[in-house]
Scaffold this motif. Structure first.
Motif, PDB file in Angstrom:
ATOM      1  N   ASP A 144       0.829  -1.219   0.000  1.00  0.00           N
ATOM      2  CA  ASP A 144       0.000   0.000   0.000  1.00  0.00           C
ATOM      3  C   ASP A 144       0.852   1.253   0.000  1.00  0.00           C
ATOM      4  N   MET A 145       1.922   1.256   0.765  1.00  0.00           N
ATOM      5  CA  MET A 145       2.772   2.435   0.856  1.00  0.00           C
ATOM      6  C   MET A 145       3.507   2.698  -0.453  1.00  0.00           C
ATOM      7  N   THR A 146       4.067   1.644  -1.058  1.00  0.00           N
ATOM      8  CA  THR A 146       4.773   1.848  -2.328  1.00  0.00           C
ATOM      9  C   THR A 146       3.812   2.247  -3.436  1.00  0.00           C
ATOM     10  N   THR A 147       2.595   1.733  -3.390  1.00  0.00           N
ATOM     11  CA  THR A 147       1.594   2.149  -4.383  1.00  0.00           C
ATOM     12  C   THR A 147       1.319   3.643  -4.280  1.00  0.00           C
ATOM     13  N   ASP A 148       1.173   4.137  -3.061  1.00  0.00           N
ATOM     14  CA  ASP A 148       0.944   5.577  -2.885  1.00  0.00           C
ATOM     15  C   ASP A 148       2.113   6.400  -3.413  1.00  0.00           C
ATOM     16  N   TYR A 149       3.325   5.950  -3.150  1.00  0.00           N
ATOM     17  CA  TYR A 149       4.496   6.678  -3.634  1.00  0.00           C
ATOM     18  C   TYR A 149       4.571   6.678  -5.150  1.00  0.00           C
ATOM     19  N   ILE A 150       4.261   5.515  -5.760  1.00  0.00           N
ATOM     20  CA  ILE A 150       4.332   5.425  -7.224  1.00  0.00           C
ATOM     21  C   ILE A 150       3.294   6.337  -7.872  1.00  0.00           C
ATOM     22  N   VAL A 151       2.096   6.362  -7.300  1.00  0.00           N
ATOM     23  CA  VAL A 151       1.062   7.252  -7.820  1.00  0.00           C
ATOM     24  C   VAL A 151       1.489   8.706  -7.667  1.00  0.00           C
ATOM     25  N   ALA A 152       2.076   9.041  -6.510  1.00  0.00           N
ATOM     26  CA  ALA A 152       2.545  10.414  -6.291  1.00  0.00           C
ATOM     27  C   ALA A 152       3.631  10.798  -7.282  1.00  0.00           C
ATOM     28  N   GLU A 153       4.542   9.851  -7.574  1.00  0.00           N
ATOM     29  CA  GLU A 153       5.590  10.125  -8.562  1.00  0.00           C
ATOM     30  C   GLU A 153       4.998  10.359  -9.937  1.00  0.00           C
ATOM     31  N   ALA A 154       4.006   9.563 -10.299  1.00  0.00           N
ATOM     32  CA  ALA A 154       3.372   9.733 -11.611  1.00  0.00           C
ATOM     33  C   ALA A 154       2.667  11.077 -11.707  1.00  0.00           C
ATOM     34  N   ILE A 155       1.993  11.494 -10.649  1.00  0.00           N
ATOM     35  CA  ILE A 155       1.311  12.792 -10.649  1.00  0.00           C
ATOM     36  C   ILE A 155       2.325  13.925 -10.739  1.00  0.00           C
ATOM     37  N   SER A 156       3.438  13.762 -10.003  1.00  0.00           N
ATOM     38  CA  SER A 156       4.471  14.794 -10.035  1.00  0.00           C
ATOM     39  C   SER A 156       5.055  14.947 -11.427  1.00  0.00           C
ATOM     40  N   ASP A 157       5.311  13.805 -12.084  1.00  0.00           N
ATOM     41  CA  ASP A 157       5.839  13.870 -13.448  1.00  0.00           C
ATOM     42  C   ASP A 157       4.855  14.549 -14.387  1.00  0.00           C
ATOM     43  N   PHE A 158       3.582  14.264 -14.227  1.00  0.00           N
ATOM     44  CA  PHE A 158       2.579  14.829 -15.117  1.00  0.00           C
ATOM     45  C   PHE A 158       2.439  16.348 -14.928  1.00  0.00           C
ATOM     46  N   LEU A 159       2.556  16.795 -13.680  1.00  0.00           N
ATOM     47  CA  LEU A 159       2.342  18.210 -13.392  1.00  0.00           C
ATOM     48  C   LEU A 159       3.564  19.070 -13.659  1.00  0.00           C
ATOM     49  N   PHE A 160       4.749  18.537 -13.387  1.00  0.00           N
ATOM     50  CA  PHE A 160       5.933  19.394 -13.385  1.00  0.00           C
ATOM     51  C   PHE A 160       6.964  19.038 -14.434  1.00  0.00           C
ATOM     52  N   ASN A 161       6.846  17.880 -15.056  1.00  0.00           N
ATOM     53  CA  ASN A 161       7.820  17.506 -16.069  1.00  0.00           C
ATOM     54  C   ASN A 161       7.239  17.799 -17.436  1.00  0.00           C
ATOM     55  N   LYS A 162       7.753  18.875 -18.093  1.00  0.00           N
ATOM     56  CA  LYS A 162       7.227  19.301 -19.394  1.00  0.00           C
ATOM     57  C   LYS A 162       7.589  18.348 -20.502  1.00  0.00           C
ATOM     58  N   ASP A 163       8.644  17.516 -20.264  1.00  0.00           N
ATOM     59  CA  ASP A 163       9.061  16.579 -21.318  1.00  0.00           C
ATOM     60  C   ASP A 163       8.128  15.387 -21.425  1.00  0.00           C
TER      61      ASP A 163
END
Length: 450
Positions: free
Chosen positions: A12-31
């Motif tokens: 459960d914890m790693t799933t939350d982190y992976i989702v957070a990483e994906a959201i971060s990439d979508f919001l802040f990574n223009k590439d």
């Protein structure tokens, strides 16, 4: 609320982190403007209009796991280098049932058994095991290599001595003390584990029963004959026979009236043969409690195959419940018992025959569970079993009349085809016994009064 395992918490914890990483990439990574989050969310980009807690609640964990298992890891091993540490941890944990190798497990009670139970003083240990340390470890050596104690499971069985002490403790208890839960609490194990240990030990003991309970050898027969004749004057006697009831704590499910005995108890009828040293030489059990001693004897292997057990004029001593035959010499019944010589003979016969009473008393005194077995005989288990020495079993239904078992008047009274020959044999033995005892009386009178 059910407990959550450590493995589930990590997933459960790693799933939350992976989702957070994906959201971060979508919001802040223009590439990565073309990043596809369809596998991460239920409602596409509209999810970002929710607050943080609602946004994470709507994430489909199954989709995340699917994305991790298949999208990140292709057949090319080079794709593993593109995973983040969190993704790698998630995959490693998800791919294994346990966080660490189980290996060979050990019984949680081993330390308690070793440090407490097997370090008790001899007297206290006998209260649990019903025998001395020496006898206990001799028994362990006999059964420890039995196949019932071997398995291929990753969870190793408890040591044989621990399983044996649990079984012996239960054998030695009576009433509520013999209950599964009481035994389990005494040793700090589960109730189901207690039953498992007892069943294994019983299976092992039955496989080794002929090592200790066997018919006397020719040399042993000579010793038994000499012992009985020198003490009571009965020639060629090789033991005594008697029946006893094994009381059941619960009424059987089917045909309970067949198990109801003359003492108003539900029981199983059994028969034992002992020698003068109170050693059991033969035993059979499993007849319904209402069966008389005569019926148990007539269907035992001793009666059906007498030539295998008795040589020449050998015989056993029994009480009035058994039939008079060549293999059993019984007391005189009324009205013949009123004859002075017959009365004396009956008294002399009771002296050696009391040994079988002692043996039954010792057996039930040591293993008091025999005073009230805490078992329920269910449907399909109402059977009468005849044990043969060479592992041949015959099963009978006590509720069905057998063609070869004629229930006529003579058989009910205990008579049989060779009654006349047996009566002649008894008369001959009586003359020898009376002469022996008269000589003994003369010797006693001369020794004490002259």
């Amino acid at each position: 609320m059910p407990n959550i395992s450590e493995r589930k918490k990590i997933l459960d914890m790693t799933t939350d982190y992976i989702v957070a990483e994906a959201i971060s990439d979508f919001l802040f990574n223009k590439d990565n403007d073309d990043l596809d989050l369809r596998n991460l969310f239920n409602d596409n980009n509209s999810t970002f209009m929710l607050d943080d807690d609602e946004m994470f609640d709507n994430i489909d964990e199954q989709d995340v796991n699917t994305d991790l298992n298949y999208s990140y890891c292709s057949d090319n091993d080079e794709d593993l280098f593109n995973l983040t540490p969190t993704q790698m941890i998630h995959i490693a944990v998800a791919s294994s049932t346990y966080l660490e190798s189980k290996g060979w497990g050990t019984s949680p009670t081993s330390n308690y058994m070793s440090s407490v139970v097997f370090n008790l003083p001899e007297k206290e240990f006998k209260q649990d095991a019903r025998m001395t340390y020496e006898a206990f470890y001799d028994l362990v050596d006999k059964i420890k290599n039995d196949q019932v104690f071997q398995n291929n499971s990753c969870m190793r069985q408890a040591p044989v001595r621990e399983q044996l002490i649990v079984a012996l403790y239960r054998f030695g208890m009576y009433g509520n003390g013999a209950s599964t839960r009481q035994v389990a609490r005494h040793f700090g194990i589960r109730a189901s584990t207690s039953d498992l240990y007892v069943n294994r030990v019983i299976t092992a003991l039955l496989r080794h029963r002929t090592d200790e309970v066997y018919w006397p050898t020719p040399a042993e027969k000579r010793n038994i004959k000499e012992t009985i004749q020198s003490s009571s004057g009965f020639p060629n006697c090789i033991g005594c026979v008697d029946g006893t009831g094994i009381v059941l704590s619960h009424a059987p499910v089917d045909n309970e009236e067949d198990f109801f005995n003359r003492k108003s108890e539900y029981s199983l009828a059994s028969m034992v043969v002992v020698d003068p040293h109170i050693r059991i030489r033969y035993a059979t059990c499993g007849f319904v409690g209402s069966a008389y001693d005569t019926r148990v004897w007539n269907n035992s292997d001793l009666a059906l195959n007498a030539q295998r057990y008795f040589d020449g004029e050998e015989y056993l001593l029994g009480d009035k419940g058994y039939p008079l035959c060549k293999e059993i010499i019984t007391p005189y019944k009324e009205p013949r018992a009123q004859d002075p010589d017959n009365k004396t003979f009956n008294f002399c016969l009771s002296s050696p025959r009391v040994r079988v009473e002692h043996a039954i008393g010792v057996l039930k005194g040591h293993f008091q569970s025999l005073r009230g077995l805490r078992i329920v005989i269910g449907k399909g288990r109402v059977r009468r079993r005849i044990k043969h020495e060479q592992d041949t079993d015959e099963w009978f239904d006590p509720t069905v009349e057998e063609e070869d078992e004629v229930e006529d008047y003579n058989e009910i009274r205990g008579f049989n085809a060779n009654f006349a020959d047996a009566d002649i044999k008894r008369e001959y033995i009586k003359s020898l016994v009376l002469n022996f005892n008269s000589d003994q009386e003369e010797y006693v009178i001369k020794f004490y009064f002259e």
